[in-house]
Design a protein around this motif. Sequence first.
Motif, PDB file in Angstrom:
ATOM      1  N   GLY A 144       0.782  -1.229   0.000  1.00  0.00           N
ATOM      2  CA  GLY A 144       0.000   0.000   0.000  1.00  0.00           C
ATOM      3  C   GLY A 144       0.811   1.274   0.000  1.00  0.00           C
ATOM      4  N   TYR A 145       2.044   1.252   0.504  1.00  0.00           N
ATOM      5  CA  TYR A 145       2.831   2.484   0.636  1.00  0.00           C
ATOM      6  C   TYR A 145       3.573   2.862  -0.656  1.00  0.00           C
ATOM      7  N   GLY A 146       3.690   1.927  -1.593  1.00  0.00           N
ATOM      8  CA  GLY A 146       4.462   2.203  -2.793  1.00  0.00           C
ATOM      9  C   GLY A 146       5.915   2.486  -2.426  1.00  0.00           C
ATOM     10  N   ASN A 147       6.539   3.398  -3.175  1.00  0.00           N
ATOM     11  CA  ASN A 147       7.906   3.785  -2.815  1.00  0.00           C
ATOM     12  C   ASN A 147       7.860   4.582  -1.498  1.00  0.00           C
ATOM     13  N   HIS A 148       8.573   4.090  -0.505  1.00  0.00           N
ATOM     14  CA  HIS A 148       8.501   4.781   0.787  1.00  0.00           C
ATOM     15  C   HIS A 148       9.854   4.741   1.496  1.00  0.00           C
ATOM     16  N   ILE A 149       9.996   5.628   2.457  1.00  0.00           N
ATOM     17  CA  ILE A 149      11.231   5.763   3.243  1.00  0.00           C
ATOM     18  C   ILE A 149      10.849   5.738   4.718  1.00  0.00           C
ATOM     19  N   VAL A 150      11.656   5.046   5.524  1.00  0.00           N
ATOM     20  CA  VAL A 150      11.517   5.059   6.980  1.00  0.00           C
ATOM     21  C   VAL A 150      12.819   5.577   7.577  1.00  0.00           C
ATOM     22  N   ILE A 151      12.699   6.556   8.456  1.00  0.00           N
ATOM     23  CA  ILE A 151      13.874   7.110   9.147  1.00  0.00           C
ATOM     24  C   ILE A 151      13.762   6.804  10.632  1.00  0.00           C
ATOM     25  N   ARG A 152      14.815   6.211  11.195  1.00  0.00           N
ATOM     26  CA  ARG A 152      14.870   5.987  12.638  1.00  0.00           C
ATOM     27  C   ARG A 152      15.668   7.145  13.260  1.00  0.00           C
ATOM     28  N   HIS A 153      14.999   7.908  14.104  1.00  0.00           N
ATOM     29  CA  HIS A 153      15.613   9.110  14.674  1.00  0.00           C
ATOM     30  C   HIS A 153      16.277   8.861  16.025  1.00  0.00           C
ATOM     31  N   GLY A 154      15.989   7.741  16.649  1.00  0.00           N
ATOM     32  CA  GLY A 154      16.472   7.519  18.006  1.00  0.00           C
ATOM     33  C   GLY A 154      15.481   8.068  19.014  1.00  0.00           C
ATOM     34  N   PHE A 155      15.735   7.772  20.295  1.00  0.00           N
ATOM     35  CA  PHE A 155      14.859   8.217  21.389  1.00  0.00           C
ATOM     36  C   PHE A 155      13.417   7.723  21.190  1.00  0.00           C
ATOM     37  N   GLY A 156      13.264   6.603  20.447  1.00  0.00           N
ATOM     38  CA  GLY A 156      11.944   6.014  20.251  1.00  0.00           C
ATOM     39  C   GLY A 156      11.171   6.557  19.063  1.00  0.00           C
ATOM     40  N   TYR A 157      11.747   7.487  18.283  1.00  0.00           N
ATOM     41  CA  TYR A 157      11.023   8.127  17.172  1.00  0.00           C
ATOM     42  C   TYR A 157      11.378   7.485  15.830  1.00  0.00           C
ATOM     43  N   GLU A 158      10.339   7.290  14.994  1.00  0.00           N
ATOM     44  CA  GLU A 158      10.504   6.885  13.594  1.00  0.00           C
ATOM     45  C   GLU A 158       9.497   7.670  12.761  1.00  0.00           C
ATOM     46  N   THR A 159       9.881   7.967  11.516  1.00  0.00           N
ATOM     47  CA  THR A 159       8.946   8.622  10.592  1.00  0.00           C
ATOM     48  C   THR A 159       8.891   7.829   9.293  1.00  0.00           C
ATOM     49  N   LEU A 160       7.714   7.874   8.647  1.00  0.00           N
ATOM     50  CA  LEU A 160       7.503   7.159   7.391  1.00  0.00           C
ATOM     51  C   LEU A 160       6.998   8.146   6.334  1.00  0.00           C
ATOM     52  N   TYR A 161       7.543   8.041   5.113  1.00  0.00           N
ATOM     53  CA  TYR A 161       7.193   8.916   3.985  1.00  0.00           C
ATOM     54  C   TYR A 161       6.800   7.988   2.827  1.00  0.00           C
ATOM     55  N   ALA A 162       5.522   8.050   2.393  1.00  0.00           N
ATOM     56  CA  ALA A 162       5.022   7.053   1.430  1.00  0.00           C
ATOM     57  C   ALA A 162       4.569   7.686   0.118  1.00  0.00           C
ATOM     58  N   HIS A 163       4.447   6.807  -0.910  1.00  0.00           N
ATOM     59  CA  HIS A 163       3.952   7.133  -2.251  1.00  0.00           C
ATOM     60  C   HIS A 163       4.923   8.019  -3.042  1.00  0.00           C
ATOM     61  N   LEU A 164       6.237   7.881  -2.802  1.00  0.00           N
ATOM     62  CA  LEU A 164       7.245   8.721  -3.471  1.00  0.00           C
ATOM     63  C   LEU A 164       7.350   8.372  -4.955  1.00  0.00           C
ATOM     64  N   SER A 165       7.715   9.378  -5.741  1.00  0.00           N
ATOM     65  CA  SER A 165       7.997   9.124  -7.160  1.00  0.00           C
ATOM     66  C   SER A 165       9.462   8.712  -7.331  1.00  0.00           C
ATOM     67  N   LYS A 166      10.370   9.322  -6.539  1.00  0.00           N
ATOM     68  CA  LYS A 166      11.807   9.005  -6.626  1.00  0.00           C
ATOM     69  C   LYS A 166      12.422   9.119  -5.230  1.00  0.00           C
ATOM     70  N   TYR A 167      13.573   8.433  -5.087  1.00  0.00           N
ATOM     71  CA  TYR A 167      14.340   8.526  -3.838  1.00  0.00           C
ATOM     72  C   TYR A 167      15.521   9.483  -4.017  1.00  0.00           C
ATOM     73  N   LYS A 168      15.920  10.122  -2.923  1.00  0.00           N
ATOM     74  CA  LYS A 168      17.192  10.832  -2.902  1.00  0.00           C
ATOM     75  C   LYS A 168      17.988  10.438  -1.657  1.00  0.00           C
ATOM     76  N   SER A 169      17.686   9.271  -1.156  1.00  0.00           N
ATOM     77  CA  SER A 169      18.424   8.722  -0.011  1.00  0.00           C
ATOM     78  C   SER A 169      18.335   7.208  -0.092  1.00  0.00           C
ATOM     79  N   ARG A 170      19.173   6.547   0.656  1.00  0.00           N
ATOM     80  CA  ARG A 170      19.219   5.088   0.603  1.00  0.00           C
ATOM     81  C   ARG A 170      19.298   4.539   2.026  1.00  0.00           C
TER      82      ARG A 170
END
Length: 325
Positions: free
Chosen positions: A233-259
């Motif tokens: 369902g998320y298509g192209n997506h990115i998950v970032i682990r920030h530490g201190f218990g935080y994570e963020t998710l970015y979904a439905h991307l057309s292109k990546y600029k990170s790996r």
Amino acid sequence: MSKVKYYYDSENLAYRKIKTRKRKKFGVVVLFLLASALFGLLSFVILLNTPYFETPKDRLQAREIENLKLNYAILNKKMDQVNGVVNAIEDRDNNLYRVYFNKTAIPDSTRKAGLPGVDRYKILEGYDNSQLVTNTAKRMDILTKELVIQSKSLDDILKLAAAKSDFLAAIPAIQPVRNENLKHMASGFGYRTDPFTKVRKMHEGMDFTAKTGTPIYATGDGVVTRADNSASGYGNHIVIRHGFGYETLYAHLSKYKSRAGQRVKRGDIIGFVGSTGRSEAPHLHYEVHKDGKVVNPLNFYYGNISAAEYVAIAHLANQENQSLD
């Protein structure tokens, strides 16, 4: 002229002159001289031990004692000044630094306690100015202990400040898409109508509508743990682990600029808006997770929007409309 002494001779019924032997005279003279010497020595010793007679050595020692008293007085005055500075630092430490970092204050009973050992100052007893020397030594020991405790406390505060700085940088505190690039806030966090099934269900993020190719920004410092399309369902997506218990998710991307594995900073471009996966139109689906639980991203936009903008976004996000995914 020495007196002539006589005695009465009863046998001859006549007075005769007493003749003193020379040896006896010499003994009397010697005895007199010895007695005089002993008396003189005794008098000299008595005079030395009275305050009315001072030798040059006594005067020198007296001056040294007065100089030492003066130096101790100056030392105590300097300790008063240092103690005032230390007290001010301790007050800031307890009532500012430790309050800010939610740390328990160090009590005065710990800071100002003397050093252990009942015989610690026994060596200083028994002298004319023992009290002065002992009190000064005690004050110096307590002040030294206070400085050691305060030094360790400031080391702890520096560590807390460094951790606090990392923590503040890690919190996802900005919008992932800039306001000027938004068409509108499509859907907020909460129960929304599914665009495909038309069933009301929980929408665990926020949808930002924007043109395909609009930059997406990391909302906090962290490490990219996923940059793929393997989640349903998320298509192209990115998950970032920030530490201190935080994570963020970015979904439905057309292109990546990170790996995956890349470390990113807040504000870095990590990808671009698209409509991949289970999406009805170009938009970014954005989620915030804390300790494994999804939370409302609206509570974290204090880093780059004004109060008025926040109110406007909150009004749009709270409308129960249809989501885009």
